[in-house]
Design a protein around this motif. Structure first.
Motif, mmCIF file in Angstrom:
data_model
loop_
_atom_site.group_PDB
_atom_site.id
_atom_site.type_symbol
_atom_site.label_atom_id
_atom_site.label_comp_id
_atom_site.label_asym_id
_atom_site.label_seq_id
_atom_site.Cartn_x
_atom_site.Cartn_y
_atom_site.Cartn_z
ATOM 1 N N TYR A 63 0.855 -1.182 0.000
ATOM 2 C CA TYR A 63 0.000 0.000 0.000
ATOM 3 C C TYR A 63 0.890 1.230 0.000
ATOM 4 C CZ TYR A 63 -3.723 -3.269 1.270
ATOM 5 O OH TYR A 63 -4.620 -4.314 1.283
ATOM 6 N N TYR A 64 0.286 2.376 -0.022
ATOM 7 C CA TYR A 64 1.069 3.610 -0.021
ATOM 8 C C TYR A 64 1.715 3.812 1.352
ATOM 9 C CZ TYR A 64 2.375 8.507 -0.475
ATOM 10 O OH TYR A 64 3.076 9.675 -0.507
ATOM 11 N N GLY A 65 3.011 3.657 1.406
ATOM 12 C CA GLY A 65 3.754 3.909 2.633
ATOM 13 C C GLY A 65 3.898 2.720 3.553
ATOM 14 N N TYR A 66 3.287 1.590 3.240
ATOM 15 C CA TYR A 66 3.435 0.404 4.102
ATOM 16 C C TYR A 66 3.041 -0.852 3.335
ATOM 17 C CZ TYR A 66 -1.669 0.273 4.716
ATOM 18 O OH TYR A 66 -3.030 0.187 4.500
ATOM 19 N N ASP A 67 3.469 -2.005 3.856
ATOM 20 C CA ASP A 67 3.050 -3.316 3.359
ATOM 21 C C ASP A 67 2.181 -3.956 4.423
ATOM 22 O OD1 ASP A 67 4.595 -2.900 1.134
ATOM 23 O OD2 ASP A 67 6.275 -4.140 1.828
ATOM 24 N N PHE A 68 1.176 -4.698 3.964
ATOM 25 C CA PHE A 68 0.322 -5.427 4.903
ATOM 26 C C PHE A 68 0.174 -6.862 4.415
ATOM 27 C CE2 PHE A 68 -3.939 -7.133 5.801
ATOM 28 C CZ PHE A 68 -3.849 -7.224 7.182
ATOM 29 N N GLY A 69 0.280 -7.778 5.346
ATOM 30 C CA GLY A 69 0.129 -9.179 4.988
ATOM 31 C C GLY A 69 -0.531 -9.975 6.094
ATOM 32 N N ILE A 70 -1.000 -11.150 5.719
ATOM 33 C CA ILE A 70 -1.587 -12.088 6.674
ATOM 34 C C ILE A 70 -0.841 -13.412 6.541
ATOM 35 C CG2 ILE A 70 -3.653 -13.375 7.342
ATOM 36 C CD1 ILE A 70 -5.317 -11.040 6.363
ATOM 37 N N LEU A 71 -0.300 -13.879 7.633
ATOM 38 C CA LEU A 71 0.446 -15.136 7.677
ATOM 39 C C LEU A 71 -0.252 -16.097 8.628
ATOM 40 C CD1 LEU A 71 4.055 -13.659 7.959
ATOM 41 C CD2 LEU A 71 2.813 -14.268 5.878
ATOM 42 N N HIS A 72 0.062 -17.374 8.486
ATOM 43 C CA HIS A 72 -0.516 -18.390 9.356
ATOM 44 C C HIS A 72 0.599 -19.314 9.841
ATOM 45 C CE1 HIS A 72 -4.864 -17.677 8.489
ATOM 46 N NE2 HIS A 72 -4.344 -17.132 7.413
ATOM 47 N N ALA A 73 0.636 -19.534 11.123
ATOM 48 C CA ALA A 73 1.604 -20.461 11.716
ATOM 49 C C ALA A 73 0.907 -21.779 11.994
ATOM 50 C CB ALA A 73 2.182 -19.886 13.004
ATOM 51 N N VAL A 74 1.525 -22.880 11.569
ATOM 52 C CA VAL A 74 0.989 -24.220 11.796
ATOM 53 C C VAL A 74 2.075 -25.045 12.471
ATOM 54 C CG1 VAL A 74 0.097 -26.322 10.744
ATOM 55 C CG2 VAL A 74 -0.554 -24.102 9.817
ATOM 56 N N HIS A 75 1.798 -25.572 13.654
ATOM 57 C CA HIS A 75 2.814 -26.303 14.416
ATOM 58 C C HIS A 75 2.489 -27.775 14.573
ATOM 59 C CE1 HIS A 75 4.675 -22.566 16.566
ATOM 60 N NE2 HIS A 75 4.728 -22.503 15.258
ATOM 61 N N LYS A 76 1.221 -28.112 14.722
ATOM 62 C CA LYS A 76 0.871 -29.482 15.079
ATOM 63 C C LYS A 76 0.352 -30.234 13.864
ATOM 64 C CE LYS A 76 -0.194 -28.615 19.967
ATOM 65 N NZ LYS A 76 -1.196 -28.731 21.030
ATOM 66 N N GLN A 77 0.989 -31.373 13.588
ATOM 67 C CA GLN A 77 0.574 -32.192 12.447
ATOM 68 C C GLN A 77 -0.817 -32.777 12.669
ATOM 69 O OE1 GLN A 77 3.216 -35.426 11.551
ATOM 70 N NE2 GLN A 77 1.662 -36.534 10.423
ATOM 71 N N GLU A 78 -1.143 -33.139 13.928
ATOM 72 C CA GLU A 78 -2.397 -33.844 14.180
ATOM 73 C C GLU A 78 -3.613 -32.986 13.878
ATOM 74 O OE1 GLU A 78 0.060 -33.530 16.320
ATOM 75 O OE2 GLU A 78 0.907 -35.554 16.444
ATOM 76 N N SER A 79 -3.587 -31.747 14.307
ATOM 77 C CA SER A 79 -4.761 -30.900 14.169
ATOM 78 C C SER A 79 -4.636 -29.904 13.019
ATOM 79 C CB SER A 79 -4.992 -30.131 15.477
ATOM 80 O OG SER A 79 -3.868 -29.329 15.800
ATOM 81 N N PHE A 80 -3.407 -29.434 12.756
ATOM 82 C CA PHE A 80 -3.167 -28.435 11.721
ATOM 83 C C PHE A 80 -4.041 -27.210 11.926
ATOM 84 C CE2 PHE A 80 -0.610 -29.816 7.903
ATOM 85 C CZ PHE A 80 0.183 -30.635 8.657
ATOM 86 N N ILE A 81 -4.206 -26.803 13.178
ATOM 87 C CA ILE A 81 -4.927 -25.571 13.468
ATOM 88 C C ILE A 81 -3.955 -24.413 13.292
ATOM 89 C CG2 ILE A 81 -6.158 -24.250 15.222
ATOM 90 C CD1 ILE A 81 -7.038 -26.902 16.443
ATOM 91 N N SER A 82 -4.302 -23.475 12.431
ATOM 92 C CA SER A 82 -3.390 -22.382 12.127
ATOM 93 C C SER A 82 -3.614 -21.204 13.070
ATOM 94 C CB SER A 82 -3.565 -21.924 10.673
ATOM 95 O OG SER A 82 -4.859 -21.395 10.470
ATOM 96 N N ILE A 83 -2.543 -20.481 13.324
ATOM 97 C CA ILE A 83 -2.576 -19.264 14.134
ATOM 98 C C ILE A 83 -2.384 -18.085 13.188
ATOM 99 C CG2 ILE A 83 -1.497 -18.000 16.027
ATOM 100 C CD1 ILE A 83 -0.464 -20.723 17.050
ATOM 101 N N LYS A 84 -3.355 -17.212 13.133
ATOM 102 C CA LYS A 84 -3.326 -16.112 12.175
ATOM 103 C C LYS A 84 -2.510 -14.942 12.710
ATOM 104 C CE LYS A 84 -7.081 -13.776 11.594
ATOM 105 N NZ LYS A 84 -8.429 -13.348 11.192
ATOM 106 N N LEU A 85 -1.714 -14.365 11.817
ATOM 107 C CA LEU A 85 -0.895 -13.201 12.154
ATOM 108 C C LEU A 85 -1.138 -12.104 11.125
ATOM 109 C CD1 LEU A 85 2.516 -15.030 12.746
ATOM 110 C CD2 LEU A 85 0.867 -14.403 14.492
#
Length: 307
Positions: A63-85
């Motif tokens: 964007y003008y003057g900054y970048d914005f993004g959404i990332l997801h962290a996934v740690h557990k193979q069993e559940s694959f529940i992502s943590i949004k950042l």
């Protein structure tokens, strides 16, 4: 929480935007409206953050003057529940939006390993991406071990619940395939640097983490091919078992086929058949039938046709 990298990371109350020292902020979702108002971010970014809750769709836009993004962290193979950042990037500042306390703590712990004297925006972003995927090496190894165990069970013909055991793995492999491809797109967007935030001498941090994610992407495609090979092996094993069953029934049918001939022959009941009046006719047919079955079994066994 607001931090400024000087001699060491120091928690501060508010940013002085005129200073060029690197700044880090980690906040919760409830802080997002005030951050948008304070730094004049586009409100559309808050809507995007709120909407992307289910699938791990990574994205990074300029964007003008900054970048914005959404990332997801996934740690557990069993559940694959992502943590949004949510991630806001300006020339001297990295803001992270996260509601998971454990993830916040892990990010801070990794950030504090950065040398405050040599800290750069590129290094902070690379460290954030490293935190997101640092458990994936073990996660992929666990998936490979699970596939190897399934393959061994197939080779030993001990696999009775193949679909039940492989369905979660197939789902996880597909999940991670999209996960890494989208994360690579984020790295490409960052390296394009449309807002001219980065310095060439520090871009190696982003290239290193991009290469690492690319290796993960290659590994997940290898596991995907491995899964296809295991499915083919299972199908082959099922076909072999079915062929063995059909072979067994074919041999049994062949052995008892002469008895069918005898039944048909003596079922005609013509008047001049000598065995009709012979008092030993019935026992004779019994003995003859048993003898034929025994001879057939002996013949097939000698020819090694009985398995």
């Amino acid at each position: 929480m607001l931090y400024e990298f000087k001699e060491e990371p120091v928690e501060i109350k508010e940013f002085d935007m005129t200073q060029e020292s690197m700044k880090l902020g980690i906040f919760g979702k409830e802080d997002l409206p005030s951050l948008i108002a304070q730094f004049h971010f586009d409100p559309v970014t808050m809507e995007e953050y709120n909407q992307m809750n289910r699938k791990p769709n990574h994205k990074m836009d300029s964007y003008y003057g900054y970048d914005f993004g959404i990332l997801h962290a996934v740690h557990k193979q069993e559940s694959f529940i992502s943590i949004k950042l949510g991630v806001y990037i300006t020339k001297h500042m990295l803001l992270i939006i996260c509601d998971d306390a454990a993830m916040k703590s892990e990010i801070l712990s990794d950030m504090w390993h950065i040398n405050a004297h040599t800290v750069s925006l590129e290094h902070m972003i690379a460290t954030l991406l490293h935190t997101i995927v640092k458990h994936h090496t073990q996660m992929l190894e666990d998936m490979e071990n699970d596939l190897s165990t399934i393959e061994e069970a197939i080779m030993e013909n001990h696999m009775s619940d193949f679909n039940q055991k492989t369905r979660p793995l197939r789902s996880n492999i597909l999940y991670l395939t999209h996960y890494y491809e989208q994360l690579l797109d984020v790295c490409e967007e960052l390296l394009q640097d449309e807002n001219d935030f980065f310095q060439e001498e520090h871009l190696h941090h982003l290239r290193i983490i991009s290469d690492r994610i690319n290796r993960f992407n290659g590994n997940i495609h290898i596991l995907k091919d491995y899964m296809v090979q295991i499915q083919d092996a299972y199908s082959t094993q099922v076909d072999m078992n079915l062929n063995h069953i059909m072979y067994f029934f074919t041999v049994i049918t062949t052995i008892f086929m002469p008895l069918t001939l005898i039944v048909g022959w003596y079922g005609m009941n013509f008047h001049n058949m000598p065995e009709l009046e012979w008092k030993y006719g019935y026992p004779f047919v019994i003995v003859l039938s048993i003898a034929i079955v025994v001879i057939c079994f002996w013949f097939f066994k000698r020819k090694k046709l009985l398995k």
